[in-house]
Design a protein around this motif. Structure first.
Motif, PDB file in Angstrom:
ATOM      1  N   ASN A  93     -23.841  16.499 -23.470  1.00 51.50           N
ATOM      2  CA  ASN A  93     -25.079  16.543 -22.691  1.00 51.50           C
ATOM      3  C   ASN A  93     -25.163  15.258 -21.880  1.00 51.50           C
ATOM      4  O   ASN A  93     -25.024  14.172 -22.429  1.00 51.50           O
ATOM      5  N   THR A  94     -25.362  15.388 -20.594  1.00 55.88           N
ATOM      6  CA  THR A  94     -25.519  14.214 -19.731  1.00 55.88           C
ATOM      7  C   THR A  94     -26.797  14.419 -18.930  1.00 55.88           C
ATOM      8  O   THR A  94     -27.342  15.527 -18.903  1.00 55.88           O
ATOM      9  N   PRO A  95     -27.287  13.372 -18.259  1.00 57.17           N
ATOM     10  CA  PRO A  95     -28.488  13.548 -17.424  1.00 57.17           C
ATOM     11  C   PRO A  95     -28.298  14.639 -16.361  1.00 57.17           C
ATOM     12  O   PRO A  95     -29.256  15.260 -15.924  1.00 57.17           O
ATOM     13  N   GLU A  96     -27.055  14.881 -15.965  1.00 58.28           N
ATOM     14  CA  GLU A  96     -26.779  15.905 -14.944  1.00 58.28           C
ATOM     15  C   GLU A  96     -26.569  17.287 -15.552  1.00 58.28           C
ATOM     16  O   GLU A  96     -26.278  18.243 -14.847  1.00 58.28           O
ATOM     17  N   GLY A  97     -26.682  17.382 -16.868  1.00 61.23           N
ATOM     18  CA  GLY A  97     -26.427  18.662 -17.537  1.00 61.23           C
ATOM     19  C   GLY A  97     -25.191  18.550 -18.419  1.00 61.23           C
ATOM     20  O   GLY A  97     -24.693  17.461 -18.668  1.00 61.23           O
ATOM     21  N   ARG A  98     -24.708  19.691 -18.894  1.00 61.71           N
ATOM     22  CA  ARG A  98     -23.547  19.674 -19.781  1.00 61.71           C
ATOM     23  C   ARG A  98     -22.245  19.528 -19.002  1.00 61.71           C
ATOM     24  O   ARG A  98     -22.048  20.189 -18.001  1.00 61.71           O
ATOM     25  N   VAL A  99     -21.383  18.666 -19.504  1.00 64.05           N
ATOM     26  CA  VAL A  99     -20.058  18.515 -18.912  1.00 64.05           C
ATOM     27  C   VAL A  99     -19.005  18.688 -20.005  1.00 64.05           C
ATOM     28  O   VAL A  99     -19.234  18.336 -21.160  1.00 64.05           O
TER      29      VAL A  99
END
Length: 135
Positions: A58-64
């Protein structure tokens, strides 16, 4: 080809239900939980042999996707290992299983329904004890 199968370089992903998965896990198969560490720590399948390697972060930009996923699995097990791959609901584990088969793992199955289905069947789970003293 059914809607829940993914072709991956000639190896077809086999999805098994939680009842079958439970039997295999109790017979020495390794359970590979591909959820995030945060999800894993909230509770996970009670298995003698269990590995938690996130397929996605989970990242601030969504899942990577975890770029080190295959390398981390290889360092924790080998391509001959009997693996059951599970996640929260069965989506990430499907893709993770396809990647592992493409990498040359011999015996990898996807647990359909994931942890949510496991819990719904009242199968054994481990929920780590936190230090919070809430009632």
């Amino acid at each position: 080809m059914g809607s829940n199968e993914i072709e991956s370089s000639g190896s077809e992903v086999v999805t098994i239900d939680v009842n079958v998965a439970k039997g295999l896990i109790q017979n020495g198969y390794v359970y590979l939980d591909v959820r995030t560490v945060e999800e894993f720590e909230k509770g996970h399948v009670d298995a003698e042999k269990i590995i938690n390697i996130p397929y996605m972060f989970n990242t601030p930009e969504g899942r990577v996707k975890n770029p080190e996923f295959l390398k981390e699995v290889l360092s924790a097990s080998n391509k001959e290992e009997h693996l059951i791959v599970g996640c929260q609901s069965g989506v990430r584990s499907l893709y993770a299983t396809a990647d592992l088969l493409a990498e040359g793992f011999k015996d990898v199955s996807n647990m359909g329904g994931g942890y949510l289905d496991w819990v719904k069947h009242d199968f054994p789970v481990k929920i780590p004890i936190t230090n919070e003293k809430e009632l």
